[in-house]
Design an enzyme around this catalytic site. Sequence first.
Site, PDB file in Angstrom:
ATOM      1  N   ASP A   1       0.812  -1.217   0.000  1.00  0.00           N
ATOM      2  CA  ASP A   1       0.000   0.000   0.000  1.00  0.00           C
ATOM      3  C   ASP A   1       0.849   1.273   0.000  1.00  0.00           C
ATOM      4  O   ASP A   1       2.080   1.217   0.130  1.00  0.00           O
ATOM      5  CB  ASP A   1      -0.957  -0.004   1.211  1.00  0.00           C
ATOM      6  CG  ASP A   1      -0.263  -0.383   2.526  1.00  0.00           C
ATOM      7  OD1 ASP A   1       0.978  -0.465   2.550  1.00  0.00           O
ATOM      8  OD2 ASP A   1      -0.965  -0.582   3.526  1.00  0.00           O
TER       9      ASP A   1
ATOM     10  N   ASP B   1      -7.679  -2.093  14.327  1.00  0.00           N
ATOM     11  CA  ASP B   1      -9.084  -2.361  13.977  1.00  0.00           C
ATOM     12  C   ASP B   1      -9.233  -3.598  13.090  1.00  0.00           C
ATOM     13  O   ASP B   1     -10.296  -3.860  12.542  1.00  0.00           O
ATOM     14  CB  ASP B   1      -9.712  -1.135  13.291  1.00  0.00           C
ATOM     15  CG  ASP B   1      -8.994  -0.746  11.993  1.00  0.00           C
ATOM     16  OD1 ASP B   1      -8.006  -1.425  11.617  1.00  0.00           O
ATOM     17  OD2 ASP B   1      -9.420   0.237  11.348  1.00  0.00           O
TER      18      ASP B   1
ATOM     19  N   HIS C   1      -7.463  -4.173  10.272  1.00  0.00           N
ATOM     20  CA  HIS C   1      -7.167  -3.996   8.840  1.00  0.00           C
ATOM     21  C   HIS C   1      -5.853  -4.671   8.475  1.00  0.00           C
ATOM     22  O   HIS C   1      -4.952  -4.800   9.309  1.00  0.00           O
ATOM     23  CB  HIS C   1      -7.191  -2.519   8.427  1.00  0.00           C
ATOM     24  CG  HIS C   1      -6.046  -1.667   8.869  1.00  0.00           C
ATOM     25  ND1 HIS C   1      -6.171  -0.632   9.757  1.00  0.00           N
ATOM     26  CD2 HIS C   1      -4.737  -1.662   8.502  1.00  0.00           C
ATOM     27  CE1 HIS C   1      -5.005  -0.041   9.929  1.00  0.00           C
ATOM     28  NE2 HIS C   1      -4.103  -0.648   9.184  1.00  0.00           N
TER      29      HIS C   1
ATOM     30  N   GLU D   1      -9.700  -1.466   5.282  1.00  0.00           N
ATOM     31  CA  GLU D   1     -10.385  -1.116   6.524  1.00  0.00           C
ATOM     32  C   GLU D   1     -11.652  -1.958   6.693  1.00  0.00           C
ATOM     33  O   GLU D   1     -12.128  -2.571   5.727  1.00  0.00           O
ATOM     34  CB  GLU D   1     -10.741   0.377   6.499  1.00  0.00           C
ATOM     35  CG  GLU D   1      -9.532   1.313   6.426  1.00  0.00           C
ATOM     36  CD  GLU D   1      -8.814   1.476   7.764  1.00  0.00           C
ATOM     37  OE1 GLU D   1      -8.929   0.596   8.644  1.00  0.00           O
ATOM     38  OE2 GLU D   1      -8.126   2.501   7.927  1.00  0.00           O
TER      39      GLU D   1
END
Length: 240
Positions: A66, A134, A136, A141
């Site tokens: 990414d 979280d 991810h 996400e």
Amino acid sequence: MIVKVLKQADIDSQMAEEFIKVINSKKHPVLGLATGTSPLGVYANLVKANKEGRVSFKNVTTFNLDEYVGLEGTHNQSYRYFMNENLFNHIDIDKSKTNVLLGVGDYVSFMKKYDKMIEEAGGIDIQILGIGSDGHIAFNEPGTPFDSLTHETALTEQTIKDNSRLFNDISEVPTRAVTMGLKSIMNARKIILVATGKNKAKAVYGLIKGPITEEMPCSILQKHPDCTIYVDEEAYSLVK
Ligand code: GLP
């Protein structure tokens, strides 16, 4: 899914050995690489092994997961800069074979051809992953479709907050990113994931024990045929 609960130094060395095994067994190895603080020890071990002549990156091609939208590759928080500083500048790799998504210029066309580029290189032999608090992976996400390929996405408030520790101020953290999708990641032949510290405990629970749901993106890894999770006691604390 195999889970290994280890101390940090053993996580770093064992994961590096996983890479070395794959690199030394293939003519044209293709590595999937990640940023974040979690893989730093693994990269340090790979640099050391390269200097000792235990592994060569001459025939290696890499694809990173990414990149932040809006950051030039020369920005010290861009993922291209991170990879150069923490790995590529210190090993015998041909930089033209290191692929990192672009965050500026015509980043959209580059993003659209990324999965094809990976396929043309022969597919990813081994993919390293970190994990967000979280759940991810890369920048997928919660809510990202499991069948997603490389795409542009908005970052959640939680991720912006988590990653702000690396910027001067939270207002400097980009709000968007380009990322390999969950399907792109699942296409890798082998996956190794590292998670350490209390902050990752909830995500690690979802990863190992939780239901497979798009609300916990990492949970899709339960379906991968060759995935090993490296955690320390703190990250594993809710699973026990
Ligand atoms: C970022 C990256 C992820 C990484 C995560 C965790 O959001 N896009 O690939 O896994 O941070 O980072 P760290 O390892 O620093 O906790």
